[in-house]
Write a protein that holds these residues in place. Structure first.
Motif, mmCIF file in Angstrom:
data_model
loop_
_atom_site.group_PDB
_atom_site.id
_atom_site.type_symbol
_atom_site.label_atom_id
_atom_site.label_comp_id
_atom_site.label_asym_id
_atom_site.label_seq_id
_atom_site.Cartn_x
_atom_site.Cartn_y
_atom_site.Cartn_z
ATOM 1 N N GLN A 139 -19.841 98.134 18.315
ATOM 2 C CA GLN A 139 -20.532 97.475 19.281
ATOM 3 C C GLN A 139 -20.370 98.143 20.742
ATOM 4 N N ALA A 140 -19.978 99.657 20.543
ATOM 5 C CA ALA A 140 -19.995 100.107 21.978
ATOM 6 C C ALA A 140 -21.157 100.483 22.522
ATOM 7 N N GLN A 141 -22.053 101.013 21.787
ATOM 8 C CA GLN A 141 -23.428 101.431 22.140
ATOM 9 C C GLN A 141 -24.321 100.038 22.980
ATOM 10 N N LYS A 142 -24.100 98.884 22.300
ATOM 11 C CA LYS A 142 -24.627 97.654 22.923
ATOM 12 C C LYS A 142 -23.973 97.325 24.391
ATOM 13 N N MET A 143 -22.582 97.717 24.420
ATOM 14 C CA MET A 143 -22.029 97.751 25.629
ATOM 15 C C MET A 143 -22.730 98.635 26.685
ATOM 16 N N ILE A 144 -22.671 99.813 26.286
ATOM 17 C CA ILE A 144 -23.250 100.983 27.143
ATOM 18 C C ILE A 144 -24.596 100.391 27.467
ATOM 19 N N LYS A 163 -17.069 108.450 26.310
ATOM 20 C CA LYS A 163 -15.849 109.631 26.265
ATOM 21 C C LYS A 163 -14.851 109.250 25.103
ATOM 22 N N ALA A 164 -14.601 108.027 25.183
ATOM 23 C CA ALA A 164 -13.746 107.335 24.184
ATOM 24 C C ALA A 164 -14.331 107.136 22.828
ATOM 25 N N LEU A 165 -15.641 106.804 22.748
ATOM 26 C CA LEU A 165 -16.342 106.653 21.642
ATOM 27 C C LEU A 165 -16.544 108.015 20.949
#
Length: 132
Positions: free
Chosen positions: A39-44, A114-116
């Motif tokens: 889901q990280a890309q959606k948040m970004i 960075k975390a991703l």
């Protein structure tokens, strides 16, 4: 021309999407949260959209600062000066807050990216180790 109230509503909408992330990234405290890597890309993308909205709304500050008094009476003049100050770049003014929110959101995006990247690197290393 939009009023300061309508600008404020737009700012609230833009900031509401990422208030928690921005609050920790821009101030004395540090916000800690976890994001599912899937889901990280959606948040970004959402944070970048909020930044774009803030950039659009920043132009409203210029419009307010350029506005003249609605009438020739001294009260209109004082109200206009107060409105310009509120919309301005001094600490606590709209333009200042807008710029600080943008910085916080940009830092949050960089932190998530960075975390991703670190997660993916670790995941790839673990996958390679299991194969070999």
């Amino acid at each position: 021309m939009k009023t300061a109230g309508s600008v404020g509503k737009g700012v609230g909408a833009a900031l509401g999407a990422a208030a928690g992330a921005a609050a920790g990234a821009g101030g004395g405290g540090v916000a800690k949260f976890s994001v599912d890597p899937d889901q990280a890309q959606k948040m970004i993308d959402g944070l970048k959209l909020a930044i774009e909205k803030l950039v659009q709304l920043r132009d409203k500050s210029d419009e307010i600062q350029a506005s003249g008094a609605p009438g020739p009476d001294p009260y209109s003049g004082y109200a206009t000066l107060a409105m310009r100050k509120t919309a301005g770049a001094e600490q606590g003014g709209y333009l200042w807050a807008n710029q600080e929110a943008q910085k916080a959101l940009e830092q949050t995006v960089m932190n998530i990216e960075k975390a991703l990247a670190e997660y993916r690197k670790t995941d790839e290393a673990a996958t390679s180790a299991m194969k070999g």
